[in-house]
Design an enzyme around this catalytic site. Structure first.
Site, PDB file in Angstrom:
ATOM      1  N   THR A  84      35.171  -5.297  52.643  1.00 20.91           N
ATOM      2  CA  THR A  84      35.076  -6.759  52.699  1.00 20.91           C
ATOM      3  C   THR A  84      34.308  -7.275  51.492  1.00 20.91           C
ATOM      4  OG1 THR A  84      35.126  -6.754  55.097  1.00 20.91           O
ATOM      5  CG2 THR A  84      34.182  -8.686  54.041  1.00 20.91           C
ATOM      6  N   GLY A  89      27.864  -9.052  36.993  1.00 22.40           N
ATOM      7  CA  GLY A  89      27.481 -10.411  37.365  1.00 22.40           C
ATOM      8  C   GLY A  89      26.100 -10.793  36.865  1.00 22.40           C
ATOM      9  N   HIS A  90      25.156  -9.859  36.984  1.00 21.82           N
ATOM     10  CA  HIS A  90      23.773 -10.244  36.718  1.00 21.82           C
ATOM     11  C   HIS A  90      23.425 -10.217  35.238  1.00 21.82           C
ATOM     12  CE1 HIS A  90      21.737  -6.221  36.130  1.00 21.82           C
ATOM     13  NE2 HIS A  90      22.925  -5.859  36.556  1.00 21.82           N
ATOM     14  N   CYS A 111      17.380   1.698  32.485  1.00 25.38           N
ATOM     15  CA  CYS A 111      17.513   2.961  33.200  1.00 25.38           C
ATOM     16  C   CYS A 111      16.668   4.042  32.535  1.00 25.38           C
ATOM     17  CB  CYS A 111      18.967   3.409  33.216  1.00 25.38           C
ATOM     18  SG  CYS A 111      20.095   2.057  33.439  1.00 25.38           S
ATOM     19  N   ALA A 159      28.889  -3.315  37.176  1.00 23.59           N
ATOM     20  CA  ALA A 159      29.575  -2.656  36.075  1.00 23.59           C
ATOM     21  C   ALA A 159      29.542  -1.139  36.222  1.00 23.59           C
ATOM     22  CB  ALA A 159      28.950  -3.071  34.749  1.00 23.59           C
ATOM     23  N   THR A 160      28.497  -0.605  36.838  1.00 19.66           N
ATOM     24  CA  THR A 160      28.440   0.844  37.038  1.00 19.66           C
ATOM     25  C   THR A 160      29.607   1.304  37.904  1.00 19.66           C
ATOM     26  OG1 THR A 160      26.053   0.987  36.758  1.00 19.66           O
ATOM     27  CG2 THR A 160      27.077   2.710  38.053  1.00 19.66           C
TER      28      THR A 160
END
Lengths: 420, 189
Positions: free
Chosen positions: A259, A220-221, A344, A90-91
């Site tokens: 890729t 995703g995580h 963070c 997302a970053t």
């Protein structure tokens, strides 16, 4: 003895035999769902083709797997598969959306709107753009963490190119009225609406068409998928144009060359598929757990304040324990994995800027804890955490002279502290 | 009856069966042109012949003017086209190289106008860009890949000239996706 006994040598830092803290930090990251791992494994072993290889079956099967994942992800947010661009997380998606749109339109438009409670990667991207000569408006939020639509409307200028407002806040779970914001921005032609939905996708229903979202960041995580993969929704109709940050072979519509990691794409796709299937169950489960946590703590500890909006995402509960220092609370809770803010920030000792923007007093921002519950959190874990917290808060308060004064009825804020 | 006789009997009966006619013959797709009284010549094709991108140049001063500029804004040439001509064909007709700087050898784009590449990428002025219908998704997808994309970019092959576009300026981008960085120009084949 016949045969032999197979002894697996214990690796130095093997987790076998070690006890792990209870994990209540689901906003930082979530464990990979075993079903996701099962879907990913073949692409790390037998099906190792480069998905961009067009000349052989290894490439085709990898490409097919990625296109299936794209479809699952698109289905989760009500988009078209072609609108999904895979990124590293997302970053990167936030960077790509903000810098990409702002730089593409820089000849005519030099203004960006965001909020004070955004994730650091949005705020830092905005700061970088400010260095490049863009104007950025950081909208304030109300005490419940939600922006005022009037503030947003007032901030819009003829040269505004992009508005970025997150769907669910990572520290407080506050849900912004994305649908209303989208409807408001749709009235102003030429302004793109970006939302950082890393904490929202898969947890609450999100529909890019219903909310008129032009760009959306997905991680995703945070949805029980692997780390290192995310996605950016980039609307194709009407077309959203952006200047790519990463140039190269023109993969991902030319917006993000490089890729693709097949296994990671498969992972986020499978995670999205499961999230769509189980969203109702997950929400119910998480709601029950958070109600249990809040009610039990409130019943046993006084002077606890919930930061943010009570109607926010229930899997994220941000509580401030007055007269207790958040970091010392964390130190005392070694067998519980919690955070006093976003992952963070938690490495630094500065109080959360998000809570500050909500108008929390500095001492309350210092004494906050974030409880993140998810798909695999159990009632027993919540009960254990509650008992532990109640005991620790009581012990820390008993040691605190401040607490003693409060008990005696002294108003702490009236004290004139002497500097030594 | 022995086996061989039976077989030959079968064979005989099958061969006697009339060959089945197709249920309905497809109607002829092209109606034959009326026979000339003399019956001397008949053409096989009645559909309009399709040319290969060769335009008829309008008489000087009567066509729709197109100004071609290079990426630095210097005028390369002013050409005239007919209504309905697309900019790619026009550029080809007038030896304007859409792949970067002007050279003598004109280049048709890599896909010859089938919207499968972005080599005929051109940048229009906002006034003229707004005159055109919105690009289709296919064209937008290709434009995404174009080098030096702007918000008034189009594919030359998709810009059809109309009367009100007279005086349109088409600027060529500084490069294409083609990675010949040594300055070599791809030749048309």
């Amino acid at each position: 003895m016949l045969g032999f006994k197979l002894e697996v040598p214990r690796r130095e830092d093997s987790v076998q035999g070690k006890t792990h803290p209870i994990y209540l930090d689901m906003q930082a990251t979530t464990p990979v769902d075993p079903r996701v791992l099962d879907a990913m494994l073949p692409y790390l072993t037998d099906q190792y083709g480069n998905p961009h290889s067009r000349t052989h079956a290894y490439g085709w099967e990898a490409e097919q797997a990625i296109e299936d994942s794209r479809k699952h992800l698109a289905d989760l947010i009500g988009a078209d598969p072609k609108d999904i661009i895979f990124t590293s997380g997302a970053t990167e998606s936030n960077n790509m959306a903000l810098k990409g749109v702002a730089r593409f339109h820089k000849e005519k438009k030099r203004h960006i709107i965001t909020t004070q409670t955004e994730h650091k990667c949005v705020l830092d991207s905005c700061r970088t753009l400010q260095e490049e000569g863009f104007d950025v408006t950081y909208l304030p939020v109300q005490q419940n963490g939600i922006i005022r639509l009037e503030d947003l409307e007032a901030a819009i200028r003829p040269d505004t190119s992009i508005v970025s407002i997150m769907t669910v806040n990572n520290e407080t779970g506050v849900i912004q009225p994305v649908k209303e914001i989208g409807a408001l921005l749709r009235k102003h032609r030429g302004i793109y609406f970006h939302t950082d939905a890393a904490q929202a996708v898969g947890k609450i229903p999100v529909d890019v068409n219903e909310a008129n979202i032009d760009l959306m960041s997905i991680s995703g995580h945070k949805i029980y998928g692997p780390k290192g993969i995310g996605a950016c929704y980039v609307r194709r109709r009407p077309r959203v144009r952006l200047e790519p940050i990463i140039n190269g072979g023109g993969q991902e519509r030319g917006l993000r060359s490089g890729t693709l990691a097949t296994h990671l794409c498969v992972g986020i796709g499978e995670a999205a598929r499961i999230a769509k299937l189980e969203m109702a169950r997950d929400r119910e489960h998480v709601k029950a757990l958070s109600d249990r946590l809040i009610n039990k703590i409130n019943a046993q500890v006084e002077h606890v304040i919930r930061n943010g909006d009570a109607s926010g995402y229930s899997g994220c509960v941000n509580l401030s324990f007055a007269y207790v220092e958040g970091e010392s609370l964390l130190m005392a809770l070694k067998d519980i994995a919690l955070s006093s803010g976003s992952a963070c920030t938690s490495a630094s000792l500065e109080p959360s800027y998000v809570l500050r923007a909500l108008g929390a007093a500095e001492d309350m921002a210092h004494s906050s804890l974030r409880f993140g519950m998810g798909r695999f959190t159990t009632e027993a874990e919540v009960d254990y955490v509650v008992n532990k917290i109640v005991a620790v808060v009581q012990r820390l308060r008993d040691m605190s002279p401040l607490w003693e004064m409060v008990q005696e009825g002294i108003d702490i804020s009236s004290i004139d502290w002497a500097q030594h | 009856m022995n086996l061989a006789a039976r077989a030959s009997h079968l064979l005989a009966t099958t061969s006697r069966r009339p060959t089945p006619r197709p249920a309905a013959l497809p109607a002829p797709r092209v109606r034959a042109p009326p026979r000339t009284p003399g019956g001397a010549r008949r053409t096989l094709h009645a559909s309009a012949a399709v040319g290969h991108g060769h335009l008829t140049r309008p008489a000087p001063g009567t066509g729709i003017k197109v100004h071609w500029k290079d990426s630095k804004g210097n005028l390369i040439k002013t050409t005239e086209g007919n209504e309905g001509d697309d900019l790619l064909s026009l550029a080809h007709e007038h030896d304007i190289d859409l792949e970067g700087a002007p050279t003598q050898a004109a280049n048709l784009c890599a896909c010859e106008g089938s919207v499968a590449c972005s080599t005929c990428h051109i940048v229009l002025t906002p006034e003229h860009y707004d005159l055109l219908p919105e690009p289709e998704d296919d064209e937008n997808d290709m434009l995404d890949m174009a080098f030096g994309l702007t918000d008034t970019s189009r594919l030359g092959c998709q810009v059809k000239l109309t009367k009100d576009m007279d005086g349109i300026t088409a600027m060529l981008p500084s490069a294409t996706r083609n990675m010949f960085v040594d300055g070599k120009k791809p030749t048309h084949h």
